[in-house]
Design an enzyme around this catalytic site. Structure first.
Site, mmCIF file in Angstrom:
data_model
loop_
_atom_site.group_PDB
_atom_site.id
_atom_site.type_symbol
_atom_site.label_atom_id
_atom_site.label_comp_id
_atom_site.label_asym_id
_atom_site.label_seq_id
_atom_site.Cartn_x
_atom_site.Cartn_y
_atom_site.Cartn_z
ATOM 1 N N THR A 94 -10.775 7.363 10.081
ATOM 2 C CA THR A 94 -11.910 6.838 9.177
ATOM 3 C C THR A 94 -11.831 5.271 9.501
ATOM 4 O OG1 THR A 94 -10.249 6.323 7.618
ATOM 5 C CG2 THR A 94 -11.318 8.528 7.535
ATOM 6 N N TYR A 151 0.777 -1.080 -0.053
ATOM 7 C CA TYR A 151 -0.205 -0.107 0.069
ATOM 8 C C TYR A 151 0.874 1.223 0.062
ATOM 9 C CZ TYR A 151 -3.298 3.431 1.688
ATOM 10 O OH TYR A 151 -4.171 4.709 1.925
#
Length: 280
Positions: free
Chosen positions: A220, A185
Site C-alpha cells: 500500500t 507507531y
C-alpha cells in the site's frame, strides 16, 4: 467446524494466485453471508481499507466508507458503486469529534442500525526512533490509532447492541516485530492488541465480538517506506516463506469471515495475515 472451513476455502484465498477470488467479481451477492447488514469502515478509500469495504459490500453488506479528504471519498464511492455495490461515504478524520459524529449520522441514514465497525484509519507522521518523537507526534499517533477507535465505538454502540455484530480493529505485524524506523507507531499498534482483548470482554454480554486483524507487509502507499526499501525487504523475506509482499485483498476475506455468522464463536483474537506468524 466443517462449514467454517468450507467458507474460508471458498472465499478467503485463491490458492492458485495468492489473491482473493473476489478481486475478479463485481456486484452484490443478494444472498451473501452479510446480506442486509450495515458496516462502517474507517480509512477505507484506498489500500487495505478499500479492499475490506469492497469485500464486505460484495458479500451483501451496505458499507459506509470514509477518509480525511472529500475527493478520495468521492472517488472510492464512485468506483464501488460502479461495480454495483451498495456503498455511501463521508469525510471523517477519526481524530476529530465532529467528524466522528458525521460518520455516525451517515451510517444511520441507511437502516438506523449498525452491525459492523472496522477501524482501519491510522497515521504515522514520523519515521524515526521512539525517543525521537515529539509530544505532538505522540499525541497524534495515540489519538488516531488507539483512542479514536474506542471513542467511535462508544458512539456507535447503542445502534449495534442486540445486532450480534462485530468490531474489527486493524493493528500491524510491527506490534509483534517492532521496526526501529517506526518508533511510536509500533507502540500504538501493540496497544490495539490489548484494546481488542479488553473490548472483547466488555462487549461479550452484548453479543458483540471484537477481533483484530494484524497485517504483515502489505503493498500500500502507507507501507512504501518499507516495501520499497530493498535491504529491508531482502532481510524480511528471510523470516517468512511465501516470498511475496501481501496485497490488500489478502486481508479482506478474513474480515468478512470475522463479521459473518461462521465466526460467531470467535472473539478477542489477534489474527496475523503476514505470510507467516511470529507466534507459536
Amino acid at each position: 467446524m466443517l462449514r467454517a472451513v468450507t467458507w474460508v476455502h471458498r472465499g478467503l484465498f485463491h490458492f492458485c494466485t495468492g489473491v482473493s477470488v473476489r478481486m475478479t467479481s463485481s456486484g452484490i451477492d443478494q444472498n451473501g453471508v452479510l446480506a442486509n447488514r450495515v458496516a462502517v469502515v474507517t480509512g477505507s478509500t484506498n489500500g487495505i481499507g478499500l479492499a475490506i469495504a469492497r469485500r464486505l459490500a460484495q458479500d451483501g453488506a451496505h458499507v459506509i466508507i470514509s477518509s480525511r479528504k472529500q475527493q478520495n471519498v468521492d472517488r472510492a464511492v464512485a468506483a464501488l458503486q460502479g461495480e454495483g455495490l451498495s456503498v455511501t461515504g463521508t469525510v471523517c478524520h477519526v481524530g476529530k469529534a465532529d467528524d466522528r459524529e458525521r460518520l455516525v449520522a451517515k451510517a444511520l441514514e441507511h437502516r438506523g442500525v449498525i452491525d459492523f465497525l472496522v477501524c482501519n484509519a491510522g497515521v504515522n507522521p514520523l519515521v524515526g526512533s521512539t525517543l525521537g518523537a515529539s509530544e505532538q507526534v505522540w499525541d497524534k499517533i495515540l489519538s488516531v490509532n488507539v483512542k479514536s477507535p474506542a471513542l467511535l465505538l462508544s458512539r456507535l454502540l447503542p445502534y449495534m447492541e442486540k445486532r450480534k455484530g462485530a468490531v474489527i480493529l486493524v493493528s500491524s505485524i510491527s506490534a509483534y516485530m517492532p521496526y526501529v524506523e517506526l518508533g511510536a507507531y509500533n507502540v500504538s499498534k501493540t496497544a490495539l492488541l490489548g484494546l481488542t482483548r479488553t473490548l472483547a470482554l466488555e462487549l461479550a454480554p452484548k453479543d458483540i465480538r471484537v477481533n483484530c486483524l494484524v497485517p504483515g507487509l502489505i503493498k500500500t502507499d502507507f507501507s512504501k517506506v518499507l516495501h520499497k526499501n530493498e535491504p529491508f525487504w531482502n532481510d524480511f523475506k528471510e523470516s517468512q516463506r511465501l516470498h511475496r509482499i501481501g496485497q490488500p485483498e489478502d486481508c479482506a476475506g478474513l474480515v468478512s469471515f470475522l463479521c459473518s455468522p461462521d465466526a460467531s464463536y470467535i472473539t478477542g483474537e489477534n489474527i496475523v495475515v503476514a505470510g507467516f506468524s511470529p507466534r507459536l
